[in-house]
Design an enzyme around this catalytic site. Structure first.
Site, mmCIF file in Angstrom:
data_model
loop_
_atom_site.group_PDB
_atom_site.id
_atom_site.type_symbol
_atom_site.label_atom_id
_atom_site.label_comp_id
_atom_site.label_asym_id
_atom_site.label_seq_id
_atom_site.Cartn_x
_atom_site.Cartn_y
_atom_site.Cartn_z
ATOM 1 N N GLY A 67 103.450 -41.384 50.143
ATOM 2 C CA GLY A 67 104.736 -40.995 50.694
ATOM 3 C C GLY A 67 105.082 -41.891 51.865
ATOM 4 O O GLY A 67 104.204 -42.523 52.461
ATOM 5 N N GLY A 115 100.799 -39.995 47.338
ATOM 6 C CA GLY A 115 102.042 -39.740 46.616
ATOM 7 C C GLY A 115 102.193 -40.551 45.339
ATOM 8 O O GLY A 115 102.862 -40.116 44.397
ATOM 9 N N GLU A 138 94.030 -39.065 52.236
ATOM 10 C CA GLU A 138 94.754 -38.363 53.303
ATOM 11 C C GLU A 138 93.891 -37.853 54.444
ATOM 12 O O GLU A 138 94.414 -37.621 55.540
ATOM 13 C CB GLU A 138 95.569 -37.208 52.709
ATOM 14 N N ASP A 146 97.428 -33.892 48.836
ATOM 15 C CA ASP A 146 98.498 -33.023 48.328
ATOM 16 C C ASP A 146 99.015 -33.525 46.980
ATOM 17 O O ASP A 146 98.224 -33.970 46.154
ATOM 18 C CB ASP A 146 99.596 -32.857 49.401
HETATM 19 C C1 QUE Z 1 95.926 -42.840 54.050
HETATM 20 C C2 QUE Z 1 97.090 -42.394 53.478
HETATM 21 C C3 QUE Z 1 98.230 -43.216 53.385
HETATM 22 C C4 QUE Z 1 98.155 -44.511 53.901
HETATM 23 C C5 QUE Z 1 96.969 -44.957 54.477
HETATM 24 C C6 QUE Z 1 95.881 -44.122 54.545
HETATM 25 C C7 QUE Z 1 99.468 -42.772 52.805
HETATM 26 C C8 QUE Z 1 100.575 -43.687 52.822
HETATM 27 C C9 QUE Z 1 100.424 -44.965 53.352
HETATM 28 C C10 QUE Z 1 101.503 -45.942 53.437
HETATM 29 C C11 QUE Z 1 101.273 -47.278 53.167
HETATM 30 C C12 QUE Z 1 102.282 -48.225 53.292
HETATM 31 C C13 QUE Z 1 103.536 -47.854 53.716
HETATM 32 C C14 QUE Z 1 103.779 -46.510 54.017
HETATM 33 C C15 QUE Z 1 102.762 -45.571 53.882
HETATM 34 O O1 QUE Z 1 99.229 -45.348 53.855
HETATM 35 O O2 QUE Z 1 99.566 -41.627 52.315
HETATM 36 O O3 QUE Z 1 105.019 -46.149 54.444
HETATM 37 O O4 QUE Z 1 104.547 -48.757 53.861
HETATM 38 O O5 QUE Z 1 101.741 -43.274 52.313
HETATM 39 O O6 QUE Z 1 94.713 -44.532 55.108
HETATM 40 O O7 QUE Z 1 97.158 -41.145 52.982
#
Ligand code: QUE
Length: 351
Positions: A67, A115, A138, A146
């Site tokens: 997400g 996500g 997460e 989730d």
């Molecule tokens: C654990 C996570 C997420 C993560 C890194 C973690 C996660 C997630 C993102 C993410 C990555 C790149 C993006 C962004 C979000 O990184 O759930 O907006 O540009 O979405 O160690 O759970």
């Protein structure tokens, strides 16, 4: 200059194709994308010219990294409604995919986390490739696995889902096939061919037509490391509490167990405890109840500390040194865990 849409939709033959199109952000899912996907999937469900739906990620790096939790983080800090709306609508989309009556094929090459797993695992077919890197990470950002993790993780073989959930382990194609997270392995260089062949296929036959096409292109993903670790995973992650699991890992004496313990020691203590409770409860709940439980948990996390600290450490400041509060497992009491499962009254997730 025209702005690139965040999701692209097209139809080739009877195949409807979704391309997640934020490659610079690893196709992380925004609320706008969730809404676009929901309305298009609803329309395609009723459209007799659509025989199957396929979803892929644009760019060289990711199917979908999760997400857009950075946007949720800002909203949480500034009192915006995204902390409520994002999870609400994302989980409803996960349910739409779970209940979809047409074949739903995800090309999960490259990064597929959080996500992104929610956009693929609930469909009928998941095609892994040479660069597949799938994880539910997460607990590293003060959240919990989730997007239906309470449904699919406790239903994976043995204790493998508990291990994935607590450690955030990263799996390759062979591992995904071994656990059933992927249904097929097709070499990455043939993923374009998957689309071409499905677009040319008579999809009136439904899932068997998809099955035949994917089987024809499928290759050998090689040996799975997890396969050789399954006995260790099942034994060492069998504990009913996170403390029990850590004790078993410390007592084992092997390198692998020590590495797992070291990983757990970096994760949010609160996240680990609520995650273990989530999977234990989820094992006995139906799909909708799993998502409703997760929505309660998401809202409790938005009221807490570790999500903001986790996103700060991993995605904003990127120091990768989160200061969790509480900092120690034994300080996470039963009342704090229980708060994550409390009913929300008027704000419950409804379908
Ligand atoms: C654990 C996570 C997420 C993560 C890194 C973690 C996660 C997630 C993102 C993410 C990555 C790149 C993006 C962004 C979000 O990184 O759930 O907006 O540009 O979405 O160690 O759970």
């Amino acid at each position: 200059m025209t702005e690139e849409p965040e999701v692209l939709f097209e139809q080739r033959g009877a195949l409807a194709i979704i391309t997640l199109n934020r490659p610079k952000s690893l196709n992380a899912l925004t609320l706008g994308m969730v809404r676009a996907l929901q309305s298009r999937l609803d329309a395609w469900a009723e459209d007799p010219s659509v025989g199957a739906v396929l979803i892929q990620g644009a760019g060289e790096k990711a199917f979908c990294a999760g997400g857009d939790v950075r946007a949720v983080w800002y909203a949480g800090k500034e009192g915006g409604s995204l902390t409520r709306e994002f999870f609400y609508e994302e989980y409803r989309l996960n349910r739409t995919i779970h209940r979809y009556r047409k074949p739903f094929i995800a090309l999960i090459d490259k990064v597929c986390m959080g996500g992104g797993v929610g956009l693929s695992i609930h469909g009928s077919h998941r095609v892994a490739g040479d660069r597949t890197l799938l994880a539910m990470p997460e607990t590293a950002i003060g959240l919990f696995p989730d997007v239906g993790g309470s449904w699919f993780l406790p239903r994976l073989p043995g204790r493998s889902g508990y291990w994935m959930a607590l450690t955030g382990a990263r799996l390759n194609a062979a591992d995904c096939l071994e656990l059933g997270l992927a249904t097929h392995y097709v070499p990455s260089e043939r993923h374009a061919e998957v689309i071409e062949r499905l677009a040319a296929a008579d999809l009136g036959a439904g899932a068997p037509a998809v099955e035949a096409t994917l089987s024809e292109l499928a290759g050998d993903a090689g040996a799975s490391e997890i396969k050789s670790r399954r006995a260790d995973i099942d034994r060492l992650f069998a504990g009913e509490t996170v403390e029990d699991i850590l004790e078993a890992l410390h007592a084992d004496g092997g390198d692998w167990a020590r590495e797992q313990a070291e990983i757990l020691e970096t994760r949010s203590p609160t996240s680990m405890k609520i995650t273990l409770e989530q999977l234990t409860r989820g094992a006995k709940l139906d799909f909708d109840a799993c998502l409703q439980m997760e929505y309660r948990m998401s809202q409790a996390c938005m009221e807490g500390h570790d999500f903001y600290e986790g996103i700060r450490a991993v995605l904003v400041d990127k120091d990768h040194k989160p200061q969790w509060k509480p900092a120690r497992l034994e300080e996470v009491d039963e009342a704090l865990v229980e708060r994550h499962f409390a009913p929300l009254g008027e704000r419950e997730l409804r379908f």
